[in-house]
Design a protein around this motif. Sequence first.
Motif, PDB file in Angstrom:
ATOM      1  N   ILE B  69      40.071  34.470  22.499  1.00 58.23           N
ATOM      2  CA  ILE B  69      39.648  35.301  21.376  1.00 58.23           C
ATOM      3  C   ILE B  69      40.712  35.200  20.285  1.00 58.23           C
ATOM      4  O   ILE B  69      41.893  35.436  20.549  1.00 58.23           O
ATOM      5  CB  ILE B  69      39.516  36.779  21.806  1.00 58.23           C
ATOM      6  N   ALA B  70      40.302  34.840  19.078  1.00 58.02           N
ATOM      7  CA  ALA B  70      41.219  34.786  17.933  1.00 58.02           C
ATOM      8  C   ALA B  70      40.685  35.706  16.836  1.00 58.02           C
ATOM      9  O   ALA B  70      39.505  35.661  16.509  1.00 58.02           O
ATOM     10  CB  ALA B  70      41.334  33.364  17.411  1.00 58.02           C
ATOM     11  N   VAL B  71      41.563  36.547  16.292  1.00 58.18           N
ATOM     12  CA  VAL B  71      41.151  37.506  15.268  1.00 58.18           C
ATOM     13  C   VAL B  71      41.841  37.205  13.940  1.00 58.18           C
ATOM     14  O   VAL B  71      43.021  36.867  13.902  1.00 58.18           O
ATOM     15  CB  VAL B  71      41.435  38.958  15.709  1.00 58.18           C
ATOM     16  N   PHE B  72      41.089  37.325  12.870  1.00 62.91           N
ATOM     17  CA  PHE B  72      41.570  37.015  11.527  1.00 62.91           C
ATOM     18  C   PHE B  72      41.310  38.186  10.589  1.00 62.91           C
ATOM     19  O   PHE B  72      40.162  38.612  10.432  1.00 62.91           O
ATOM     20  CB  PHE B  72      40.827  35.796  10.955  1.00 62.91           C
ATOM     21  N   ASP B  73      42.372  38.687   9.960  1.00 62.73           N
ATOM     22  CA  ASP B  73      42.173  39.555   8.809  1.00 62.73           C
ATOM     23  C   ASP B  73      41.411  38.761   7.749  1.00 62.73           C
ATOM     24  O   ASP B  73      41.429  37.520   7.770  1.00 62.73           O
ATOM     25  CB  ASP B  73      43.547  39.992   8.275  1.00 62.73           C
ATOM     26  N   ASN B 242      38.870  50.505   9.668  1.00 67.22           N
ATOM     27  CA  ASN B 242      39.409  49.426  10.488  1.00 67.22           C
ATOM     28  C   ASN B 242      40.640  48.807   9.814  1.00 67.22           C
ATOM     29  O   ASN B 242      40.647  47.648   9.442  1.00 67.22           O
ATOM     30  CB  ASN B 242      38.321  48.367  10.704  1.00 67.22           C
ATOM     31  N   ASP B 243      41.677  49.621   9.656  1.00 69.83           N
ATOM     32  CA  ASP B 243      42.877  49.130   8.988  1.00 69.83           C
ATOM     33  C   ASP B 243      44.098  49.697   9.708  1.00 69.83           C
ATOM     34  O   ASP B 243      44.038  50.772  10.310  1.00 69.83           O
ATOM     35  CB  ASP B 243      42.873  49.563   7.521  1.00 69.83           C
ATOM     36  N   GLY B 244      45.212  48.976   9.641  1.00 65.96           N
ATOM     37  CA  GLY B 244      46.449  49.449  10.261  1.00 65.96           C
ATOM     38  C   GLY B 244      46.240  49.718  11.740  1.00 65.96           C
ATOM     39  O   GLY B 244      45.756  48.854  12.481  1.00 65.96           O
ATOM     40  N   ALA B 245      46.589  50.959  12.153  1.00 63.49           N
ATOM     41  CA  ALA B 245      46.440  51.328  13.566  1.00 63.49           C
ATOM     42  C   ALA B 245      44.977  51.357  13.989  1.00 63.49           C
ATOM     43  O   ALA B 245      44.666  51.423  15.183  1.00 63.49           O
ATOM     44  CB  ALA B 245      47.093  52.689  13.819  1.00 63.49           C
ATOM     45  N   GLY B 268      48.881  46.037   6.834  1.00 67.65           N
ATOM     46  CA  GLY B 268      47.638  46.528   7.451  1.00 67.65           C
ATOM     47  C   GLY B 268      47.269  45.764   8.704  1.00 67.65           C
ATOM     48  O   GLY B 268      46.394  46.189   9.467  1.00 67.65           O
ATOM     49  N   ASP B 269      47.931  44.625   8.914  1.00 69.28           N
ATOM     50  CA  ASP B 269      47.651  43.795  10.096  1.00 69.28           C
ATOM     51  C   ASP B 269      48.706  43.953  11.190  1.00 69.28           C
ATOM     52  O   ASP B 269      48.597  43.323  12.250  1.00 69.28           O
ATOM     53  CB  ASP B 269      47.574  42.310   9.693  1.00 69.28           C
TER      54      ASP B 269
END
Lengths: 337, 337
Positions: B69-73, B242-245, B268-269
């Motif tokens: 699983i790869a997550v991208f801002d 859906n930002d920061g924590a 934020g990431d």
Amino acid sequence: MKRPIPIYAGRAAVACLLLLCSFQCLAQNVATDPLPSWKEGTPKKVILEFVTRVTTEGAKDFVPVAERIAVFDNDGTLWVEQPIYTQFAFAVDRVKTLAPKHPEWKTKEPFKSVLSGNMAGLKASGEKGVMELIMATHAGMTTDEFSKAVSEWIAKSRHPRFKRTYTECVYQPMLELLAFLRKNGFQTYVVSGGGVEFMRPWAESVYGIPPQQVIGSSIKTQFQLRDGKPVLMRLPAVDFINDGAGKPVGINRYIGRRPIAAFGNSDGDLQMLEWAANGDGARLMMIVHHTDAAREYAYDRQSTVGKLDKALDEASAKGWIVVDMKQDWNRIFPSER
Amino acid sequence: MKRPIPIYAGRAAVACLLLLCSFQCLAQNVATDPLPSWKEGTPKKVILEFVTRVTTEGAKDFVPVAERIAVFDNDGTLWVEQPIYTQFAFAVDRVKTLAPKHPEWKTKEPFKSVLSGNMAGLKASGEKGVMELIMATHAGMTTDEFSKAVSEWIAKSRHPRFKRTYTECVYQPMLELLAFLRKNGFQTYVVSGGGVEFMRPWAESVYGIPPQQVIGSSIKTQFQLRDGKPVLMRLPAVDFINDGAGKPVGINRYIGRRPIAAFGNSDGDLQMLEWAANGDGARLMMIVHHTDAAREYAYDRQSTVGKLDKALDEASAKGWIVVDMKQDWNRIFPSER
């Protein structure tokens, strides 16, 4: 003059040929029937026709792979929900496990009733009591800790009637349906009123459905650093109830695409079925009707668990398929061979 | 006696051979380099090594496909976020579009400032003003209507500096990275502070990321029957930020599995990167550092949009990879050839 031997020999040869042929036909049938636990009848026919229609390139109802989304309710649709929801059995067992750390529970409802096995007392505590029970047993730990607790419980606990683990109380015909749809390019989702983190630890091994395709109710979680390590703490507060009118909301939230097939068994699935039904193109809406008291359970309009009343009327009015468990399934559980 | 011709012929032959060879080497390089817009250097090397490590069967760090699983801002990681977030430009344009139906906006902040192009006035209205702006422009319609509005706007609007559609202001090296990871069995997710329903209409065609792999902030929706047809109405109430924590919370909510690779560009990431970093086994955490004022923008610790301060320190402390856009990318946008 009779010539018995050649005649017998000829008959034997014909019999052998017929036998061989029927074995071959049988073998071929077993090999090609993707839904062997479904008896020949309307539901099976409709499923097979629907899948052919949406997967035949160039056909009017062809649906690209990316849009082949099928959603399944869990309790009563994929596994047994009687006599009580499995997650409720988990909560009751957890109260007993956690009781030594909570001496106050001995005198405090609904815990007192649970600990003394007084289900009438628990019922009397109403929705508020049940919510208290859920929060006390499902919150106050990290997501990893909860996942571990669920995995341990699901591995060892047994259904009170069938004396098997709960994950062995899943419906074999539905397992075949899940596999058949996936083989035809569908993404299969669980869309349940049950807790999403209660289902994820075992849904992949039991249903072949990975965590990201499990949609359910949730409590709030919070990102925290514990000894410098990030954890997600489960808080005693409802985040989302994925039931009834919440199911289309959950589907939109998680998937962002309208399903073309939906499977449920109770009024809690009505809006999900309506939501799936109202898209363009070919659709498949199906309700599992529990009609088999001998092999499983028989219940519908009057049941407190898995009540099926309005959705049964709407199925009739709109031509959704109603699966009669007793008539349409020749096998209920994977262990019946 | 000189023998010019054979010599020249020989030289020509050698030159031809060299030329042929270099063409072949070039062709081979183009064919085998999955990240042609990444210059040779640490980030590219680390990406290639990481993917080899987790995809080599039998190796210590091998990761099964289901767990890749790869997550991208999104803003500032996959596309331009300066001079203002694209979604904010959408909100401002929508105020202008909707204004004829809202005569009261002429005298009411923050709408008055937006309509008169007074960005200082909008800024003065603070977070409350921005929230009012979002609700007025993002709620009060069905999910299908909102999706249509986004699709129309994104097709026709242009970035103020680059004079191209916003979806042409995506980073070519990141498109290559997304494709490379997917080719190696990864599931790629957008995990953005932006609105989930603002990104879904175009994320699939632009990033190759389907709606169910787009995670973002959301407002509440409600299931309603409109002339007997079910719709999801967008309500003027925040559902989830859906930002920061919030990013690890969103990741857990939607995916239910910890990513093994995470890509961001701002504070934020930070928690998303920490969350991905703290799993077992091989990990890849990467921050896109905007260092190229000539080709894109240069900003970090002091920026109001996409501030990168704490996460830059933590990257340095923990050895996360920082991509220097100016140094590490030989091409920024797909249109630069």
